[in-house]
Design an enzyme around this catalytic site. Structure first.
Site, short mmCIF file in Angstrom:
data_model
loop_
_atom_site.label_atom_id
_atom_site.label_comp_id
_atom_site.label_asym_id
_atom_site.label_seq_id
_atom_site.Cartn_x
_atom_site.Cartn_y
_atom_site.Cartn_z
N ASP A 69 -3.83 -18.84 1.22
CA ASP A 69 -4.78 -19.49 0.29
C ASP A 69 -5.54 -20.38 0.90
OD1 ASP A 69 -2.18 -20.75 0.60
OD2 ASP A 69 -2.32 -21.41 -1.57
N ASP A 110 -6.92 -6.99 3.75
CA ASP A 110 -7.81 -6.39 3.09
C ASP A 110 -8.95 -7.39 2.45
OD1 ASP A 110 -9.47 -4.45 1.55
OD2 ASP A 110 -8.38 -5.01 -0.25
N ASP A 153 -13.00 -9.04 3.52
CA ASP A 153 -14.13 -9.04 2.72
C ASP A 153 -14.88 -10.36 2.64
OD1 ASP A 153 -13.86 -6.24 1.91
OD2 ASP A 153 -14.60 -6.74 -0.15
N TYR A 167 0.76 -1.25 0.02
CA TYR A 167 0.09 -0.16 0.20
C TYR A 167 0.89 1.26 -0.15
CZ TYR A 167 -4.38 -2.44 0.73
OH TYR A 167 -5.52 -3.29 0.31
N LYS A 178 2.18 -15.78 3.14
CA LYS A 178 2.56 -16.41 1.85
C LYS A 178 3.86 -16.53 1.79
CE LYS A 178 1.02 -18.31 -2.01
NZ LYS A 178 0.41 -19.66 -1.66
C1 IPM Z 1 -10.81 -1.22 2.64
C2 IPM Z 1 -10.76 -0.45 1.31
C3 IPM Z 1 -9.57 0.16 0.69
C4 IPM Z 1 -8.27 -0.83 1.29
C5 IPM Z 1 -9.46 0.67 -0.37
C6 IPM Z 1 -10.47 1.51 -0.67
C7 IPM Z 1 -7.80 1.08 -0.81
O1 IPM Z 1 -10.77 -1.77 0.46
O2 IPM Z 1 -10.37 -0.42 3.59
O3 IPM Z 1 -10.75 -2.48 3.16
O4 IPM Z 1 -7.80 -1.58 0.31
O5 IPM Z 1 -7.62 -0.78 2.35
MN MN Z 2 -11.32 -3.62 1.54
#
Ligand code: IPM
Ligand code: MN
Ligand code: NAD
Length: 366
Positions: free
Chosen positions: A235, A259, A263, A145, A202
């Site tokens: 993975d 990240d 999700d 990042y 990883k």
């Molecule tokens: C999150 C988002 C951000 C990240 C993006 C918008 C850059 O996906 O906060 O999870 O990858 O950290």
């Molecule tokens: Mn995210």
């Protein structure tokens, strides 16, 4: 939402919160979180900031001069919505505001709890709320990042794109230590102690960075003999998360894996609309935000789920020492889910503002 600090003496006992709704559904869910904070009677003074795509398109300012210094100096916490707008395809404002805040305010620990409020929200068979109560501690300032790298011979067949993955000993040490401290000092929702820290990497392919994480994990683990340790490649961890997530407790990982797996974990909780987070730097102004983005395709329709934002506000209040108010908010969201007073993404029929209003009323009526 905006309250000016009219009387310094009278507000001095109140915590000062900067509110940055941002773009898309951020502008719909954050007002619900603000309403709920007020309904909980939290002693806070909130000040709204217009950072986001509209502002950028109007005057090309992403973060005003001294913006982060102002947040750090004048506020106890920051409540954020989301950034991302199709009118800004470069996404520069989102990078400068969100990733800028994380790195320049050194909010190194991204704490993303994964909790199931009701069995009906989980897409997996037979998973109950007691089965899903883990936390991902994501390194928030390094990894891929940092935007280090470059593109050479752009547009030619010989084009080269390099994206560096930065892992400093200081950065790796402090996030792994944070995870062990979190494990030692936090209980699960049912009151049982947390027991295990799992490091996800990883290191079989990314040997240089992985080697550092492995060495540091081993060294810090030795300082916490009462805490079990575990390691999984990212993975295999993804597979396990959808196959049987019951064994997870505290997971520590780098910026990008954190990240992605949060999700995935949001999917277990009922979707992105349910997931909350804190971006923390102990002892300094920290930032709180839902895990989801600005969801442009549903923005402006009053259908976005506000619970991730509301639960992020609860995490913020707990962090600021208002555990009672935070608990009231969490209990009201739980009740909303049980009574299906919620948005369509999780099986309800309410709009964003009505779902927020229901939670606020529930709190106010107690
Ligand atoms: C999150 C988002 C951000 C990240 C993006 C918008 C850059 O996906 O906060 O999870 O990858 O950290
Ligand atoms: Mn995210
Ligand atoms: P997203 O999280 O915005 O949306 C992913 C999916 O989840 C979409 O189908 C969306 O409709 C749904 N969703 C998300 N939040 C929801 C909610 N509260 N209620 C109901 N449904 C919800 O991710 P994306 O589509 O990959 O990204 C959209 C934009 O947001 C991009 O510009 C991206 O860079 C940005 N983004 C910002 C942040 C942030 O600011 N923290 C986080 C993630 C993505």
């Amino acid at each position: 939402m905006l309250q000016a600090c009219a009387n310094v003496a009278s507000v001095s006992a109140k915590k000062r919160i900067a509110v940055i709704p941002g773009d898309g559904i951020g502008k719909e869910v954050i007002p619900q979180a603000v309403k709920v904070i007020q309904a909980a009677g939290a002693a806070v003074e909130m000040t709204s900031f217009d950072w986001g795509a509209d502002r950028y398109l109007a005057d090309e300012v992403t973060v005003p001069p001294d913006g982060f210094a102002t947040l750090a100096r004048d506020f106890d916490a920051v409540l954020v919505g989301a950034f991302g707008d199709p009118r800004v395809p470069s996404n520069i404002h989102a990078r400068e505001i969100l990733l800028g805040m994380r790195s320049q305010m050194d909010l190194y620990a991204n704490v993303r709890p994964v909790r199931l409020l009701d069995a009906s929200l989980c897409p997996l068979k037979g998973i109950e709320p007691k089965d899903l109560d883990f936390v991902v501690i994501r390194e928030n300032t390094e990894g891929v990042y940092g935007d280090l790298g470059g593109v050479f011979k752009q547009g030619t067949p010989d084009e080269v794109a390099i994206q560096e993955d930065i892992n400093t000993r200081k950065g790796v040490e402090r996030i792994i230590r944070y995870a062990f401290e979190y494990c030692a000092n936090n209980k699960k929702l049912d009151g049982s102690p947390r027991r295990r820290v799992l490091m996800c990497d990883k290191s079989n392919a990314m040997t240089h960075a992985g080697g550092l994480w492995q060495r540091v994990f081993k060294a810090i683990a030795a300082e916490y003999p009462q805490i079990e340790t575990q390691h999984m490649y990212v993975d295999a961890l993804c597979m396990q998360m959808v196959h049987d997530p019951r064994g997870f407790d505290v997971i520590v990982t780098n910026n990008m894996f954190g990240d992605i797996i949060t999700d995935l974990a949001a999917g277990l909780q009922g979707g992105l609309g349910m997931a909350a987070s804190g971006n923390l730097r102990p002892g300094h102004t920290s930032m709180f935000e839902p895990v989801h983005g600005s969801a442009p395709s549903i923005a402006g329709k009053n259908i976005a789920n506000p619970f991730g934002a509301i639960l992020s506000a609860a995490i913020m209040l707990a962090h600021l020492g208002m555990a009672g108010e935070a608990q009231k908010i969490e209990a009201a969201v739980l009740e909303a889910v049980r009574q299906k007073k919620m948005t369509a993404d999780i099986g309800g029929t309410l709009g964003t503002s009505d779902a927020g209003e229901w939670v606020a009323q529930k709190i106010a009526s107690h």
